[in-house]
Design an enzyme around this catalytic site. Structure first.
Site, PDB file in Angstrom:
ATOM      1  N   ALA A 251      -0.065  27.087  31.392  1.00  0.00           N
ATOM      2  CA  ALA A 251      -0.476  25.626  31.599  1.00  0.00           C
ATOM      3  C   ALA A 251       0.189  25.053  32.649  1.00  0.00           C
ATOM      4  O   ALA A 251       0.953  25.584  33.310  1.00  0.00           O
ATOM      5  CB  ALA A 251      -0.072  24.784  30.120  1.00  0.00           C
ATOM      6  N   LYS A 252      -0.637  23.895  33.073  1.00  0.00           N
ATOM      7  CA  LYS A 252      -0.101  23.185  34.405  1.00  0.00           C
ATOM      8  C   LYS A 252       1.245  22.785  34.224  1.00  0.00           C
ATOM      9  O   LYS A 252       1.808  22.494  35.105  1.00  0.00           O
ATOM     10  CB  LYS A 252      -1.064  21.934  34.414  1.00  0.00           C
ATOM     11  CG  LYS A 252      -2.308  22.399  34.563  1.00  0.00           C
ATOM     12  CD  LYS A 252      -3.291  21.167  34.855  1.00  0.00           C
ATOM     13  CE  LYS A 252      -4.780  21.824  35.255  1.00  0.00           C
ATOM     14  NZ  LYS A 252      -5.773  20.861  35.229  1.00  0.00           N
TER      15      LYS A 252
END
Ligand code: GLU
Length: 321
Positions: A251-252
């Site tokens: 994920a970011k």
């Protein structure tokens, strides 16, 4: 001519998972002598940031990817930034409303969570709205509208099925109603992803959508939208996600795997490209390469069927040399 696109949301820095999708979408078009489009999906103004959009363009170029149409290079289907295309979405919403398919929904998020039936199947990761505002009388709608601005939902008939042949996953069939009637415009006025992506892909004459498998269920809703808006749907390729050893998507928030972080560590873009190509099954082992060198090797059938686990060995390959 085939037309494909990469359509990132500028809500964070690009990480390896985004780069994987971008590289494959670019390769799909470049290997078919097609047109590659870059579109910035910034409708969610609470989460989108202009500087992330700038970083995305810069990161893609650094990797060695280019595009024929996009926010910086223009093109015949401009603008390529969704926040500049609102009138097109409103036009489509007016069409859906004329067809009698939309209705205002006054339910709050908490109410929806409370009334939602157990999610299952295609839409297993979200609560299913039971459509209760569909039956409100005109008078009741008026009364409630004075207290609260509603979202706008699209009525999805129970008998609708959507089928498509995914270029990675093979034949798919499902019923969009399983996810419940969905929002096309939020109460705060923000146009939904589902609507905007269909309006844009149709307007930009996109023939090939390649994206992450997390968006597979969306294809049912989007298929229904293509049908009611009377537009031809593109073909789809839903590529595997890169996940960690616990099965979670990169994920970011995994800051160490953003392209910015890798770049500032001194990792060469060729190493990233070579590793991603290896993960996609295009190279037996990772080797530093420019994206251009992968064009003759691109084959969708090489993609692994299931999600790709990011391991310590992959991480080690990216250590700067
Ligand atoms: N903007 C979406 C995202 O970043 C992708 C849209 C799509 O490829 O359909 O998740």
């Amino acid at each position: 001519m085939r037309r494909g696109r990469f359509a990132p949301s500028p809500t964070g820095l690009m990480h390896l998972g985004n780069a994987f999708v971008a590289l494959l979408a670019w390769l799909q078009m470049r290997s078919a002598n097609g047109c590659f489009i870059l579109r910035i999906e910034d409708l969610d103004h609470g989460r989108s940031r202009a500087h992330f959009a700038e970083h995305i363009l810069c990161d893609l170029r650094w990797l060695g990817l280019d595009w024929d149409e996009g926010p910086d290079v223009g093109g015949t289907h401009a603008p390529y930034v969704q926040s500049e295309r609102i009138n097109r979405y409103e036009h489509a919403i007016a069409k859906l409303s004329d067809l009698g398919l939309t209705y205002p929904c006054f339910c709050s998020r908490a109410e929806i969570a409370a009334i939602a039936s157990a999610p299952h199947g295609w839409f297993s990761d979200e609560p299913r709205y039971d459509g209760r505002c569909w039956t409100l009388s005109a008078r009741e709608r008026e009364r409630r509208a004075q207290q609260k601005s509603p979202s706008l939902r699209l009525r999805v008939p129970v008998d609708t099925t959507v089928s498509f042949v995914d270029r990675v996953l093979g034949p798919q069939i499902g019923r969009p109603c399983e996810g419940g009637d969905f929002v096309v415009r939020r109460a705060d006025g923000v146009i939904s992803y589902q609507l905007a992506v269909v309006v844009d892909d149709a307007a930009m004459e996109v023939t090939d959508v390649l994206r992450g498998r997390d968006l597979l269920a969306s294809t049912l809703r989007q298929g229904f939208l293509y049908e009611v808006l009377d537009q031809p749907a593109p073909t789809y390729a839903h590529v595997p996600l890169i996940i960690d050893e616990h099965g979670r998507r990169l994920a970011k928030r995994d800051g160490d795997l953003t392209l910015q972080a890798l770049r500032s560590l001194g990792v060469a873009p060729e190493r990233i490209v070579g590793l991603l190509a290896h993960l996609a099954g295009l190279l037996e082992g990772p080797e530093p390469l420019r994206p251009q060198a992968l064009i003759p090797r691109f084959q969708m059938s090489r993609l692994p069927a299931s999600d790709i686990v990011w391991t310590a060995e992959h991480q080690a390959y990216l250590q700067p040399h």
